[in-house]
Design an enzyme around this catalytic site. Structure first.
Site, short mmCIF file in Angstrom:
data_model
loop_
_atom_site.label_atom_id
_atom_site.label_comp_id
_atom_site.label_asym_id
_atom_site.label_seq_id
_atom_site.Cartn_x
_atom_site.Cartn_y
_atom_site.Cartn_z
CD GLU A 1 31.35 -7.47 40.30
OE1 GLU A 1 32.25 -6.88 39.69
OE2 GLU A 1 31.32 -7.55 41.53
CD GLU B 1 32.69 -11.40 43.22
OE1 GLU B 1 33.14 -10.32 43.65
OE2 GLU B 1 32.75 -11.74 42.03
C1 BG6 Z 1 34.30 -8.01 42.25
C2 BG6 Z 1 34.88 -8.86 41.16
O1 BG6 Z 1 34.00 -6.75 41.74
O2 BG6 Z 1 35.07 -7.68 43.33
C3 BG6 Z 1 36.10 -9.67 41.58
O3 BG6 Z 1 33.92 -9.72 40.62
C4 BG6 Z 1 36.97 -8.84 42.48
O4 BG6 Z 1 36.75 -10.12 40.42
C5 BG6 Z 1 36.17 -8.49 43.71
O5 BG6 Z 1 38.18 -9.43 42.81
C6 BG6 Z 1 36.95 -7.72 44.76
O6 BG6 Z 1 37.54 -6.63 44.16
P1 BG6 Z 1 39.10 -6.32 44.29
O7 BG6 Z 1 39.34 -5.21 43.40
O8 BG6 Z 1 39.32 -6.01 45.72
O9 BG6 Z 1 39.80 -7.57 43.87
#
Ligand code: BG6
Length: 466
Positions: A169, A361
């Protein structure tokens, strides 16, 4: 609808699951001093309340975990290499052998099951020393340290890993300078120029990684990774439409540079209008021409923009700013759920770049409520997660039908891990439940959730039956 050899799988990051924060010569990373994630203050040194110090103990349990992922039918497993396991401070001349060995074992385990590793080189886990000594990516020096690090791991794993991502990101540096850019100076004290300069250093380093990687193995596929938050206009007012475009440009600039090898005109104009003058060396301009093989993205939410600054009140969960969309529902953490936004962003990137895309993701952070069975086992009925994933995967399928080339899809936090933004265990994404609680208690035992069987079936049928 999904192509043959579509890379189905799951994703994690070293700092959120490995634990073993100081074992086998690992140095301290910026995550080890962030016990409350994005919300809280960083500590001087690691403190016990920081759940990431032990994570889900993946460092010791990866064999058991990969076995479960293989059982789900994973074709790909995305993880990161913890930079501070390889170079504990970040500026050493020689790498830490034990750190290198760990990832050899991990990749060997993937291979045993025919799972392709997809490796993020830097996932919010820069060695703390580089943050404190140089103010992280504000310093050009970081480019050199990163080059040494990536060269080392590319050489080391050149026959084990084919798919690489340069920075997780990368665009989030503008929003979260410490977590994303290891910048110690508080955000309020940073000028926009300083932030964009740090971003330029990362973009340059990313291009170096592409060049170095391809020289070491021409078959490497090296991608950028963009936090993708499509921005919709809050109303049909043309001013709102332009405001949405402007906010979107903040993120698109990062993908544009990676794919086109140069700063887009709208960015140059923005710099000019805001008095931002970047130190861009001639050699940077040359290296930026080393463009990526594919574009990867995380996708969790969309957002809205309005020209009237009064209306631009930021929603609780809007990680990159913007106002909540009144037509959408939110997760418990205020992240607005918008499956169609995933199709929107895939189609937009494809129309813009004609480069293969990879959804690395996507997932729902939700509280699970395990049922304790008489035999001591836990049952987790996570229909809400199945519903979320189904709706998003459907949209990926629709984008593919509409001609978009998508390489694969990895569910974020396929095994429960510590949240990045809140550092909680209770914000769970997994299809594998990990018995660990926010206070650190729990057996760390793994249990299959209902979504485990569902995803197993999705993969087995190559997305034909969601
Ligand atoms: C993304 C990141 O922004 O979102 C991850 O690359 C992160 O590292 C994921 O865990 C989900 O976000 P969160 O804050 O719910 O863990």
């Amino acid at each position: 609808m999904f192509p043959e050899h579509f890379l189905w799988g799951g994703a994690v990051a070293a700092n959120q699951c490995e634990g073993a924060f100081d074992e086998d010569g690992k140095g301290i990373s910026i995550q080890d001093v962030l016990p409350k994630g994005l919300k809280g203050e960083r500590t001087k040194s690691p403190v016990q309340e920081n759940l990431k110090l032990r994570g889900i103990d993946f460092y010791h349990r990866y064999k058991e975990d990969l076995k479960l992922m293989a059982e789900m039918g994973f074709k790909v497993f995305r993880t990161s290499i913890a930079w501070s396991r390889i170079f504990p401070r970040g500026d050493e001349k020689e790498p830490n052998k034990k750190g290198l060995e760990f990832y050899h074992s991990l990749f060997a385990e993937c291979k045993k099951y025919g799972i392709e590793p997809l490796v993020t080189l830097s996932h919010y886990e820069t060695p703390l020393y580089l943050a404190e000594k140089y103010d992280g990516w504000r310093s050009r020096k970081l480019i050199d340290f990163y080059k040494i690090y990536v060269k080392t791991v590319f050489e080391e794993y050149k026959n084990e890993v084919k798919y690489w991502l340069t920075f997780n990101e990368i665009n989030s540096i503008l929003e979260s300078p410490f977590m994303s850019g290891a910048i110690v100076t508080p955000k309020e004290e940073l000028t926009e120029e300083q932030l964009y300069q740090a971003a330029h250093h990362e973009l340059t380093a990313s291009a170096w990684a592409v060049k170095i990687g391809h020289e070491i193995n021409e078959d490497f596929k090296i991608g950028c990774m963009i936090l993708s938050v499509p921005v919709y206009p809050l109303t049909p007012n043309p001013d709102d439409i332009l405001a949405a475009k402007e906010l979107e440009h903040r993120n698109l600039m990062f993908a544009d540079v990676h794919v086109r090898g140069t700063y887009p005109g709208y960015a140059l104009q923005y710099f000019k209008e805001h008095g931002i003058s970047l130190d861009i060396e001639e050699s940077d301009r040359e290296i930026l021409k080393e463009t990526v093989d594919f574009v990867s993205l995380s996708y969790y939410m969309s957002t809205c923009a309005a020209a009237d600054s009064e209306k631009m009140r930021r929603g609780e969960g809007n990680i990159l700013g913007g106002v909540p969309n009144p037509t959408l529902k939110s997760s418990e953490w205020g992240w607005q759920i918008d499956p169609k936004g995933l199709r929107y962003v895939l189609e937009m990137y494809w129309e813009r770049y004609q480069k293969p895309l990879f959804v690395v993701e996507n997932g729902l952070g939700a509280r699970d409520h395990p049922i304790h069975k008489a035999d001591g086992s836990l049952e987790i009925v996570d229909d809400y997660r199945i519903e979320y994933l189904r709706r998003h995967i459907e949209e990926v399928g629709q984008a593919i039908e509409n001609g978009v080339k998508v390489m694969g899809y990895t569910v974020w936090g396929c095994i429960d891990l510590v949240s990045a933004s809140t550092a909680q265990m209770s914000k769970r994404y997994g299809m594998i439940y990990v018995d660990r609680n926010d206070d650190g208690s729990g057996t760390l035992k793994r249990w299959k959730k209902k979504s485990f069987g569902w995803y197993q079936n999705v993969i087995a049928e190559n997305g034909r039956n969601l």
